[in-house]
Design a protein around this motif. Structure first.
Motif, PDB file in Angstrom:
ATOM      1  N   THR A 128       0.737  -1.644   0.437  1.00 19.88           N
ATOM      2  CA  THR A 128      -0.112   0.247   0.015  1.00 19.88           C
ATOM      3  C   THR A 128       0.794   1.441  -0.326  1.00 19.88           C
ATOM      4  OG1 THR A 128       0.027   0.426   2.589  1.00 19.88           O
ATOM      5  CG2 THR A 128      -2.127  -1.154   0.838  1.00 19.88           C
ATOM      6  N   PRO A 129       0.551   2.290   0.154  1.00 19.07           N
ATOM      7  CA  PRO A 129       1.073   3.866   0.807  1.00 19.07           C
ATOM      8  C   PRO A 129       1.520   3.913   1.631  1.00 19.07           C
ATOM      9  CG  PRO A 129      -0.708   4.235  -1.199  1.00 19.07           C
ATOM     10  CD  PRO A 129      -0.847   2.791  -0.898  1.00 19.07           C
ATOM     11  N   ASP A 130       2.825   4.625   1.848  1.00 21.49           N
ATOM     12  CA  ASP A 130       3.649   3.884   2.974  1.00 21.49           C
ATOM     13  C   ASP A 130       2.916   4.494   4.647  1.00 21.49           C
ATOM     14  OD1 ASP A 130       5.473   3.775   0.951  1.00 21.49           O
ATOM     15  OD2 ASP A 130       6.016   6.021   2.053  1.00 21.49           O
ATOM     16  N   HIS A 131       1.708   4.780   4.686  1.00 21.77           N
ATOM     17  CA  HIS A 131       0.917   5.633   6.118  1.00 21.77           C
ATOM     18  C   HIS A 131      -0.301   4.408   5.985  1.00 21.77           C
ATOM     19  CE1 HIS A 131      -1.958   6.509   2.995  1.00 21.77           C
ATOM     20  NE2 HIS A 131      -3.071   6.422   3.663  1.00 21.77           N
ATOM     21  N   THR A 132       0.056   3.394   5.168  1.00 26.06           N
ATOM     22  CA  THR A 132      -0.866   2.389   5.553  1.00 26.06           C
ATOM     23  C   THR A 132       0.083   0.421   5.772  1.00 26.06           C
ATOM     24  OG1 THR A 132      -3.350   2.552   4.157  1.00 26.06           O
ATOM     25  CG2 THR A 132      -2.843   0.593   4.975  1.00 26.06           C
ATOM     26  N   HIS A 133       1.243   1.143   5.658  1.00 22.92           N
ATOM     27  CA  HIS A 133       2.210  -0.170   5.980  1.00 22.92           C
ATOM     28  C   HIS A 133       2.070  -0.733   7.793  1.00 22.92           C
ATOM     29  CE1 HIS A 133       4.936   0.285   2.161  1.00 22.92           C
ATOM     30  NE2 HIS A 133       4.279   0.798   2.175  1.00 22.92           N
ATOM     31  N   ALA A 134       2.600   0.155   8.316  1.00 22.31           N
ATOM     32  CA  ALA A 134       1.976   0.008   9.546  1.00 22.31           C
ATOM     33  C   ALA A 134       1.059  -0.955  10.361  1.00 22.31           C
ATOM     34  CB  ALA A 134       2.928   0.775  10.759  1.00 22.31           C
ATOM     35  N   PRO A 135       0.045   0.802   9.361  1.00 19.17           N
ATOM     36  CA  PRO A 135      -1.595  -0.230  10.252  1.00 19.17           C
ATOM     37  C   PRO A 135      -1.654  -1.324   9.903  1.00 19.17           C
ATOM     38  CG  PRO A 135      -1.715   1.968  10.040  1.00 19.17           C
ATOM     39  CD  PRO A 135      -0.610   1.735   9.477  1.00 19.17           C
ATOM     40  N   ALA A 136      -1.303  -1.810   8.868  1.00 20.30           N
ATOM     41  CA  ALA A 136      -2.144  -3.450   8.346  1.00 20.30           C
ATOM     42  C   ALA A 136      -0.999  -4.229   8.754  1.00 20.30           C
ATOM     43  CB  ALA A 136      -1.548  -3.196   6.603  1.00 20.30           C
ATOM     44  N   SER A 137      -0.137  -4.199   9.117  1.00 18.78           N
ATOM     45  CA  SER A 137       1.273  -4.743   9.044  1.00 18.78           C
ATOM     46  C   SER A 137       1.189  -5.092  10.488  1.00 18.78           C
ATOM     47  CB  SER A 137       2.456  -4.232   9.193  1.00 18.78           C
ATOM     48  OG  SER A 137       3.347  -4.217   7.568  1.00 18.78           O
ATOM     49  N   LEU A 138       0.307  -4.060  11.708  1.00 17.88           N
ATOM     50  CA  LEU A 138       0.832  -4.726  12.871  1.00 17.88           C
ATOM     51  C   LEU A 138      -0.347  -5.479  13.123  1.00 17.88           C
ATOM     52  CD1 LEU A 138       2.185  -1.043  14.547  1.00 17.88           C
ATOM     53  CD2 LEU A 138       2.955  -3.037  14.675  1.00 17.88           C
ATOM     54  N   MET A 139      -1.409  -4.772  12.442  1.00 21.59           N
ATOM     55  CA  MET A 139      -2.534  -6.081  12.293  1.00 21.59           C
ATOM     56  C   MET A 139      -2.566  -7.730  12.705  1.00 21.59           C
ATOM     57  SD  MET A 139      -6.125  -5.908  10.778  1.00 21.59           S
ATOM     58  CE  MET A 139      -7.886  -6.804  11.626  1.00 21.59           C
ATOM     59  N   ALA A 140      -2.116  -7.634  10.751  1.00 22.75           N
ATOM     60  CA  ALA A 140      -1.550  -8.604  10.906  1.00 22.75           C
ATOM     61  C   ALA A 140      -0.967  -9.161  11.983  1.00 22.75           C
ATOM     62  CB  ALA A 140      -0.895  -9.215   9.348  1.00 22.75           C
ATOM     63  N   MET A 141       0.593  -9.404  12.716  1.00 27.00           N
ATOM     64  CA  MET A 141       1.797  -8.942  13.738  1.00 27.00           C
ATOM     65  C   MET A 141       0.333  -9.484  14.324  1.00 27.00           C
ATOM     66  SD  MET A 141       4.716  -6.348  11.489  1.00 27.00           S
ATOM     67  CE  MET A 141       5.710  -7.533  13.076  1.00 27.00           C
ATOM     68  N   LYS A 142       0.146  -8.904  15.320  1.00 30.03           N
ATOM     69  CA  LYS A 142      -0.753  -9.591  16.297  1.00 30.03           C
ATOM     70  C   LYS A 142      -1.851 -10.638  15.930  1.00 30.03           C
ATOM     71  CE  LYS A 142      -1.137  -5.188  18.120  1.00 30.03           C
ATOM     72  NZ  LYS A 142      -2.245  -3.439  18.194  1.00 30.03           N
ATOM     73  N   MET A 143      -1.824 -11.255  15.187  1.00 28.37           N
ATOM     74  CA  MET A 143      -2.686 -12.667  14.274  1.00 28.37           C
ATOM     75  C   MET A 143      -1.406 -13.866  14.886  1.00 28.37           C
ATOM     76  SD  MET A 143      -5.245 -11.190  12.250  1.00 28.37           S
ATOM     77  CE  MET A 143      -7.301 -10.433  12.728  1.00 28.37           C
ATOM     78  N   ASP A 144      -0.555 -13.562  14.767  1.00 31.17           N
ATOM     79  CA  ASP A 144       0.950 -14.520  14.868  1.00 31.17           C
ATOM     80  C   ASP A 144       0.813 -14.751  12.745  1.00 31.17           C
ATOM     81  OD1 ASP A 144       1.322 -14.773  17.170  1.00 31.17           O
ATOM     82  OD2 ASP A 144      -0.169 -15.526  17.272  1.00 31.17           O
ATOM     83  N   LYS A 145       0.850 -13.494  11.731  1.00 25.10           N
ATOM     84  CA  LYS A 145       1.153 -14.057  10.175  1.00 25.10           C
ATOM     85  C   LYS A 145       2.347 -13.318   9.962  1.00 25.10           C
ATOM     86  CE  LYS A 145      -3.403 -15.177  10.589  1.00 25.10           C
ATOM     87  NZ  LYS A 145      -3.568 -16.809  11.081  1.00 25.10           N
ATOM     88  N   ALA A 146       2.637 -13.822   9.051  1.00 26.29           N
ATOM     89  CA  ALA A 146       4.622 -14.070   8.866  1.00 26.29           C
ATOM     90  C   ALA A 146       4.406 -12.436   7.379  1.00 26.29           C
ATOM     91  CB  ALA A 146       4.923 -14.912   7.245  1.00 26.29           C
ATOM     92  N   VAL A 147       4.805 -11.550   7.587  1.00 27.49           N
ATOM     93  CA  VAL A 147       5.044 -10.453   6.687  1.00 27.49           C
ATOM     94  C   VAL A 147       5.474  -9.809   5.690  1.00 27.49           C
ATOM     95  CG1 VAL A 147       4.270  -7.534   7.119  1.00 27.49           C
ATOM     96  CG2 VAL A 147       3.271  -9.275   8.907  1.00 27.49           C
ATOM     97  N   TYR A 148       4.991  -9.769   4.447  1.00 28.73           N
ATOM     98  CA  TYR A 148       6.711  -9.329   3.725  1.00 28.73           C
ATOM     99  C   TYR A 148       5.901  -8.286   3.332  1.00 28.73           C
ATOM    100  CZ  TYR A 148       8.999  -8.223  -0.697  1.00 28.73           C
ATOM    101  OH  TYR A 148       9.674  -7.672  -2.523  1.00 28.73           O
ATOM    102  N   CYS A 149       6.531  -6.421   3.899  1.00 33.04           N
ATOM    103  CA  CYS A 149       6.043  -4.834   3.811  1.00 33.04           C
ATOM    104  C   CYS A 149       7.287  -4.384   2.640  1.00 33.04           C
ATOM    105  CB  CYS A 149       5.894  -4.883   5.138  1.00 33.04           C
ATOM    106  SG  CYS A 149       5.103  -2.838   5.070  1.00 33.04           S
ATOM    107  N   GLN A 150       6.320  -3.770   1.734  1.00 36.14           N
ATOM    108  CA  GLN A 150       7.037  -3.145   1.003  1.00 36.14           C
ATOM    109  C   GLN A 150       7.442  -1.647   2.273  1.00 36.14           C
ATOM    110  OE1 GLN A 150       8.540  -2.739  -1.807  1.00 36.14           O
ATOM    111  NE2 GLN A 150       7.809  -4.056  -2.337  1.00 36.14           N
ATOM    112  N   LYS A 151       8.597  -1.449   1.317  1.00 40.57           N
ATOM    113  CA  LYS A 151       9.781  -0.094   1.844  1.00 40.57           C
ATOM    114  C   LYS A 151       9.074   1.260   1.393  1.00 40.57           C
ATOM    115  CE  LYS A 151      10.546   1.392  -2.353  1.00 40.57           C
ATOM    116  NZ  LYS A 151      10.394   2.305  -3.285  1.00 40.57           N
TER     117      LYS A 151
END
Length: 473
Positions: A104-127
């Motif tokens: 996504t655009p940069d401002h959504t990287h962390a909100p989406a990543s953190l939600m997935a990570m709290k669910m114990d998901k592996a995450v590939y996030c763009q720079k």
């Protein structure tokens, strides 16, 4: 196609097939990694192609706020369930997803990543990994606490020339490094005023979901979505956050740097809306085993960059008054590996300056070159020695075949057969470094002092930009 037509045609929540048990909770090895993709347009489309090209990947969910992007992606993966809101997707499919890819655009990287990570998901996030320093630290901490497989999307990290340059520097080919110069002529800045007025939101776009946690701003055609958000402070991180991550990566990794002690950005005064079109950012880092007691790092971006510096003068260079290349902007931005002439500075790249000479690393797909006392030095034997020790293989000058390597490394790590080379433990520190330079652009020509342990600036007025208040949407 608008959102309503798309929903009628495909059915948001269209039944997807999940063939494997959750990787994170199963004792048995699985044959498929079930992936969910948040953002499938532009770079997200490239990420989707690369991830799904792995034979052990099954794409089970697709999410985008733009129905046109979503429709295109769904034609490639008909069995995947489709969503406009990543929160709904993660909640509804948390037991059917193993890994989440965020593009996504940069401002959504962390909100989406953190939600997935709290669910114990592996995450590939763009720079860049995040939009704020505070988010970067939270993602690093959560990945560590949960022992998650993570990878930041810096594809060239896995390319031959960058691995070679890292090993050459660490072998001492130019001695202890005291200065690094890095540059890009890209212009993800905007020196004008914020647009006024409001345009009708296109039928295929959910503007509220695009804005996400960022402050509300009226929609304007061709200003934010799909391509110009990088220029705007609320959504992107400027050229430093785009090309800087790629070009910083190899020197940062090779020299085993941590975050800087001081940062100064020489640029125009902040407008509070767009990033400066030209930036010259100087960092000072604590020393490492590969550097002097401290390391000076200078970043240049924007039209005409880099400015002339004696460290950037090349053997046979005729125009010593201007280091910037005369190559057209179209060629500069091309992914084709166009080698610059030996007497011309590459359009993008980095220069290491050490006690025994300089090492030039073009960006990208070109071999590093050593310069001693104004002349190029043959380093064939050094390259052969490094290759023999580390079995790098031969360089392949094909982005289409080499690009997926970084993605496949992530997939293989999720399946337990490899290790990620750009996990959040590394990517978070690199991103923090980048973002400190971005913040310094709000205080032009002022040296900011960074306390890494406390995660605060000595200059209190700068600390308000380390985090942001999330909008409820």
């Amino acid at each position: 196609m608008n959102k309503r037509e798309f929903i009628k045609t495909t059915g948001v929540g269209a039944l997807g097939v999940a063939l494997a048990p959750s990787l994170l909770h199963s004792q048995q090895p699985t044959k498929k990694l079930r992936t969910a993709h948040i953002g499938v347009g532009n770079m997200g489309w490239e990420d989707l192609i690369a991830i799904s090209s792995h034979k052990h990947v099954e794409v089970v969910a697709l999410c985008d706020v733009d129905a046109l992007y979503l429709s295109k992606a769904h034609k490639m993966h008909r069995k995947a369930k489709i969503f406009f809101d990543y929160r709904v997707m993660l909640e509804q499919m948390k037991d059917e997803i193993d890994a989440v890819i965020i593009s996504t655009p940069d401002h959504t990287h962390a909100p989406a990543s953190l939600m997935a990570m709290k669910m114990d998901k592996a995450v590939y996030c763009q720079k860049p990994l995040t939009h704020y320093v505070d988010e970067s630290r939270k993602m690093m901490q959560l990945a560590k606490e949960k022992n998650l497989v993570t990878q930041m999307g810096i594809q060239v990290h896995s390319f031959y020339d960058y691995k070679l340059a890292t090993l050459l520097i660490q072998s001492g080919i130019i001695g202890k490094v005291h200065t690094v110069h890095a540059w890009s002529p890209k212009n993800w800045g905007f020196d004008g005023d914020a647009p006024s007025g409001e345009d009708a939101v296109p039928d295929q776009l959910d503007w509220n979901l695009w804005l996400g946690t960022s402050p509300y701003r009226a929609y304007k055609n061709n200003q934010y979505h799909p391509g110009n958000w990088r220029k705007v402070m609320d959504y992107g991180c400027g050229t430093l956050g785009d090309m800087g991550v790629h070009i910083f990566d190899t020197p940062y990794n090779a020299l085993q740097l941590d975050v800087p002690m001081t940062i100064k950005n020489e640029c125009r005064p902040s407008t509070g809306f767009g990033f400066p079109e030209n930036n010259r950012v100087t960092y000072e880092f604590p020393g490492t085993q590969y550097t002097d007691k401290t390391l000076k790092w200078i970043w240049y971006d924007g039209p005409g960059m880099p400015t002339l510096h004696e460290d950037l003068v090349l053997p046979g260079m005729t125009d010593k008054k201007n280091a910037a290349s005369k190559t057209s902007m179209e060629d500069k931005m091309s992914l084709d590996a166009k080698a610059a002439a030996l007497n011309e500075l590459p359009e993008q790249g980095a220069m290491f300056v050490g006690s025994k000479g300089r090492l030039l690393l073009p960006h990208f797909m070109q071999l590093p070159r050593k310069i001693v006392r104004g002349k190029y030095v043959d380093i064939t034997k050094e390259i052969e020695a490094v290759d023999q020790q580390h079995q790098l293989g031969s360089p392949i000058r094909n982005y289409e075949t080499q690009g997926p390597k970084h993605y496949h490394q992530f997939v293989d790590a999720c399946l337990g057969t490899d290790t990620c080379s750009a996990p959040f433990s590394y990517a978070g520190r690199l991103t923090e470094t980048i973002l400190l330079g971005v913040i310094a652009g709000r205080f032009p020509n002022q040296t900011l002092n960074w306390d890494a342990k406390a995660a605060r600036f000595k200059e209190e007025e700068a600390n308000m930009y380390l985090s942001g208040e999330y909008r409820n949407f």
